[in-house]
Design an enzyme around this catalytic site. Structure first.
Site, PDB file in Angstrom:
ATOM      1  N   ASP A  83       0.841  -1.198   0.000  1.00  0.00           N
ATOM      2  CA  ASP A  83       0.000   0.000   0.000  1.00  0.00           C
ATOM      3  C   ASP A  83       0.873   1.244   0.000  1.00  0.00           C
ATOM      4  O   ASP A  83       1.850   1.317   0.763  1.00  0.00           O
ATOM      5  CB  ASP A  83      -0.827   0.021   1.300  1.00  0.00           C
ATOM      6  CG  ASP A  83      -2.309   0.114   1.041  1.00  0.00           C
ATOM      7  OD1 ASP A  83      -2.707   0.361  -0.110  1.00  0.00           O
ATOM      8  OD2 ASP A  83      -3.069  -0.070   2.005  1.00  0.00           O
ATOM      9  N   GLU A 181     -14.020  -0.882  -1.806  1.00  0.00           N
ATOM     10  CA  GLU A 181     -14.282  -1.044  -0.370  1.00  0.00           C
ATOM     11  C   GLU A 181     -15.547  -0.290   0.057  1.00  0.00           C
ATOM     12  O   GLU A 181     -15.810   0.831  -0.401  1.00  0.00           O
ATOM     13  CB  GLU A 181     -13.082  -0.508   0.441  1.00  0.00           C
ATOM     14  CG  GLU A 181     -13.332  -0.560   1.953  1.00  0.00           C
ATOM     15  CD  GLU A 181     -12.090  -0.320   2.799  1.00  0.00           C
ATOM     16  OE1 GLU A 181     -10.991  -0.117   2.245  1.00  0.00           O
ATOM     17  OE2 GLU A 181     -12.229  -0.355   4.034  1.00  0.00           O
TER      18      GLU A 181
HETATM   19  O1  KIV Z   1      -4.959  -1.275   4.212  1.00  0.00           O
HETATM   20  C1  KIV Z   1      -5.634  -2.282   3.958  1.00  0.00           C
HETATM   21  O2  KIV Z   1      -5.573  -3.314   4.637  1.00  0.00           O
HETATM   22  C2  KIV Z   1      -6.526  -2.203   2.808  1.00  0.00           C
HETATM   23  C3  KIV Z   1      -7.539  -3.276   2.659  1.00  0.00           C
HETATM   24  C4  KIV Z   1      -8.611  -3.101   3.645  1.00  0.00           C
HETATM   25  C5  KIV Z   1      -8.060  -3.355   1.268  1.00  0.00           C
HETATM   26  O3  KIV Z   1      -6.450  -1.286   2.043  1.00  0.00           O
END
Ligand code: KIV
Length: 270
Positions: A83, A181
């Site tokens: 991420d 989401e």
């Molecule tokens: O940060 C995370 O775990 C996410 C998921 C909820 C898709 O973005």
């Protein structure tokens, strides 16, 4: 190291098999998950699940790199997505610089970027520079403060159309897959139908191309709150507490360590 999935295999899963993704933040849990899921996401949810912060906004690039390295070590054959944290994708130049740093310092296969049409040019810039991008639209936790909370999208026509538009823009920009989401099942179904890349849902009902859950939610380690969309597959917190209580009891009553846990002596007695 050969990976069990690639961008190509994930894209071609659309319409033929459901995809599963789970978060992981460390080598140990990644090694337990890797054989069972198609993708591992090092989510910025680690800010909450790992660090105990109230939201994901405090997570830094340094933290994401540290945890992604650990996950890649524990699951070397898994397709790992890192991420991009809040504030790391404000301009396309900054986003590319940060994504390159992630690729240089970890063995992540892709990055995930929260945002809709306003991020499309930036996503294209990364894709044009050999960075595979997973999009993330709908409820975007990095916008929690500007939005004034976590709000399910698609309940009114305006947000329904916006999420559809955002998802299409991110696909057009070159993303290989997209997380949707916190949206109504009708909206998730519409996005899944409109897009030709896999749509991975969380809190989005059953009609997507796959699902993602945060590991500590689905294994019942996060006790204080269970969102409606989470199914607990294990009562992790309960099991851990019982085990630690037993350990404490056995140390206090002298049952641990026993002979078999003791070096070089025929008895466990001191
Ligand atoms: O940060 C995370 O775990 C996410 C998921 C909820 C898709 O973005």
């Amino acid at each position: 190291m050969r990976k069990s999935e690639t961008v190509t295999s994930i894209k071609s899963a659309k319409g033929s098999r459901k995809l599963t993704m789970i978060t992981a933040y460390d080598a140990l849990f990644a090694s337990l998950f890797c054989k069972e899921v198609d993708m591992i996401l090092v989510g910025d949810s680690l800010g909450m699940s790992f660090c105990g912060e109230p939201d994901t906004l405090s997570v830094t690039m340094e933290q994401m790199i540290y945890h992604t390295k650990a996950v890649c070590n524990g699951a070397p054959e898994s397709f790992v997505i890192c991420d991009m944290p809040f504030g790391s994708t404000n301009t396309k130049e900054q986003a590319l610089e940060n994504a390159v740093e992630i690729f240089r310092k970890t063995r992540a296969d892709a990055v995930k970027i929260e945002g809709g049409a306003e991020r499309a040019e930036l996503v294209k810039h990364l894709c044009d520079n050999a960075i595979a991008v997973m999009g993330h639209v709908g409820l975007m936790p990095q916008s929690v403060r500007s939005e004034g909370g976590y709000k399910v999208q698609g309940r009114d026509e305006k947000s329904f159309e916006k999420v559809l538009f955002d998802a299409a823009a991110i696909e057009k920009a070159g993303a290989f897959a997209i997380v949707v989401e916190g949206v109504t099942p009708k909206l998730a179904e519409a996005v899944t139908r409109e897009l030709s890349i896999p749509v991975i849902g969380i809190g989005a009902g059953a009609c997507t191309d796959g699902q993602v859950l945060v590991w500590s939610d689905m294994l019942g380690f996060y006790e204080s709150f269970k969102p409606k969309f989470v199914k607990r597959y294990l009562e992790g917190a309960k099991l851990v507490k019982e085990a630690v209580a037993k350990y404490t009891e056995e140390v206090k009553n002298g049952r641990f360590p026993a002979k078999e846990h003791t070096y070089g002596s025929k008895s466990s007695e001191c």
